[in-house]
Design an enzyme around this catalytic site. Structure first.
Site, PDB file in Angstrom:
ATOM      1  N   ASP A  27       0.844  -1.205   0.000  1.00  0.00           N
ATOM      2  CA  ASP A  27       0.000   0.000   0.000  1.00  0.00           C
ATOM      3  C   ASP A  27       0.871   1.245   0.000  1.00  0.00           C
ATOM      4  O   ASP A  27       2.095   1.150   0.106  1.00  0.00           O
ATOM      5  CB  ASP A  27      -0.977  -0.014   1.188  1.00  0.00           C
ATOM      6  CG  ASP A  27      -0.295  -0.307   2.523  1.00  0.00           C
ATOM      7  OD1 ASP A  27       0.946  -0.234   2.604  1.00  0.00           O
ATOM      8  OD2 ASP A  27      -1.003  -0.615   3.491  1.00  0.00           O
TER       9      ASP A  27
ATOM     10  N   ASN B  38      -7.263  -0.881  13.966  1.00  0.00           N
ATOM     11  CA  ASN B  38      -8.709  -0.922  13.695  1.00  0.00           C
ATOM     12  C   ASN B  38      -9.095  -2.156  12.872  1.00  0.00           C
ATOM     13  O   ASN B  38     -10.199  -2.241  12.351  1.00  0.00           O
ATOM     14  CB  ASN B  38      -9.157   0.350  12.967  1.00  0.00           C
ATOM     15  CG  ASN B  38      -8.514   0.492  11.593  1.00  0.00           C
ATOM     16  OD1 ASN B  38      -7.679  -0.323  11.207  1.00  0.00           O
ATOM     17  ND2 ASN B  38      -8.896   1.512  10.852  1.00  0.00           N
TER      18      ASN B  38
ATOM     19  N   HIS C 269      -7.670  -3.185  10.060  1.00  0.00           N
ATOM     20  CA  HIS C 269      -7.472  -3.107   8.606  1.00  0.00           C
ATOM     21  C   HIS C 269      -6.338  -4.015   8.146  1.00  0.00           C
ATOM     22  O   HIS C 269      -5.459  -4.387   8.913  1.00  0.00           O
ATOM     23  CB  HIS C 269      -7.281  -1.651   8.145  1.00  0.00           C
ATOM     24  CG  HIS C 269      -5.946  -1.029   8.443  1.00  0.00           C
ATOM     25  ND1 HIS C 269      -5.739   0.329   8.411  1.00  0.00           N
ATOM     26  CD2 HIS C 269      -4.733  -1.569   8.772  1.00  0.00           C
ATOM     27  CE1 HIS C 269      -4.468   0.588   8.687  1.00  0.00           C
ATOM     28  NE2 HIS C 269      -3.851  -0.533   8.913  1.00  0.00           N
TER      29      HIS C 269
ATOM     30  N   GLU D  30      -9.713  -0.425   4.985  1.00  0.00           N
ATOM     31  CA  GLU D  30     -10.233   0.010   6.274  1.00  0.00           C
ATOM     32  C   GLU D  30     -11.555  -0.705   6.582  1.00  0.00           C
ATOM     33  O   GLU D  30     -12.163  -1.306   5.690  1.00  0.00           O
ATOM     34  CB  GLU D  30     -10.470   1.529   6.240  1.00  0.00           C
ATOM     35  CG  GLU D  30      -9.229   2.356   5.905  1.00  0.00           C
ATOM     36  CD  GLU D  30      -8.230   2.471   7.059  1.00  0.00           C
ATOM     37  OE1 GLU D  30      -8.229   1.605   7.954  1.00  0.00           O
ATOM     38  OE2 GLU D  30      -7.448   3.443   7.049  1.00  0.00           O
TER      39      GLU D  30
END
Ligand code: PGA
Length: 239
Positions: free
Chosen positions: A66, A134, A136, A141
């Site tokens: 990413d 979180n 991800h 996400e």
């Protein structure tokens, strides 16, 4: 899903030893790699092993998982900058065997399609992932669908915040990421998780209902996943 928990002091050597074995057995390994704090000690170990001639990246391919958007080229939080600094600058991977998503081109959607096509032609033998606080994977996400393609994404507040710890001059609001669909198409997945601050999210990834609310849960549907954790991150699962 295979779960392994190593003492923090031995974790990076353990993961590097597994990775070395994998590369020695298959020198042409097509691998996708993450950045962030978690893999850094593993990359350090690998650099040492390459320097000692124990392993080589020369015939392999590396895809970067990413990238943050809107950061200047020299920003230390750029994923490419981190991977070069932590691994690529110290190993023997030829430059033309390194593939990345470029967030700075005019047509980002097209760049994402081209990158995913390149990943899919030949597929990934191994994808190494970190786990976001979180839940991800890459920059997929919460809210990302299982069949999500490689694409431009808006970042969750927690992810923006996290980028500051990588030295971002200002927190990015968007990024580009390999999608969940091509991530889950990899032949083998290693999920790296370290530290007590990841224990709760790891427990949820292992036990919560599988779905977009916590993208990490999709890994439970993959036939070949190894969770390589340290004992602090896996503490919630240990007796
Ligand atoms: P971290 O990031 O390794 O810096 O905790 C993990 C991730 O966001 O995937």
């Amino acid at each position: 899903m295979d779960l392994e928990a190593l003492p923090p002091a031995r974790w990076a050597q353990h993961v590097a030893a597994l990775w070395c074995d994998r590369l020695v057995a298959q020198p042409t390994l097509r691998q996708c790699l993450p950045t962030g704090a978690t893999p850094t000690p593993v990359y350090d170990e690998m650099a040492g092993r390459v320097a000692h001639g124990a392993v080589s990246f020369a015939a392999s391919e590396v895809f970067l998982l990413d990238e943050f958007g809107g950061l200047p080229p020299d920003d230390p939080a750029r994923c490419e900058t981190m991977l070069r600094r932590d691994l690529l600058d110290h190993v023997d991977l030829p430059e033309d065997r390194f593939h990345r998503l470029d967030p700075d081109v005019a047509d980002v959607d097209r760049a994402c399609r081209t990158f995913e096509d390149r990943v899919r032609s030949g597929g990934l033998d191994l994808i190494i992932l970190g786990l976001g606080g979180n839940g991800h994977l890459g920059l997929n996400e919460p809210g990302s669908a299982r069949d999500a393609a490689t694409r431009r994404v808006d970042l969750a507040p927690q992810t923006r915040e996290r980028s500051r710890s990588y030295g971002a001059g200002r927190a990015p609001s968007w990024g580009v990421t390999l999608g969940l669909a091509p991530i889950l198409a990899a032949r083998e997945v290693w999920l790296l998780v370290t530290g007590a601050h990841k224990a709760e999210v790891l427990q949820r990834v292992l036990t919560a209902p599988i779905g977009p609310a916590l993208p990490g849960t999709f890994l439970r549907e993959h036939p070949s996943v190894r969770v390589l954790a340290d004992t602090e991150a896996l503490s919630a699962q240990l007796p």
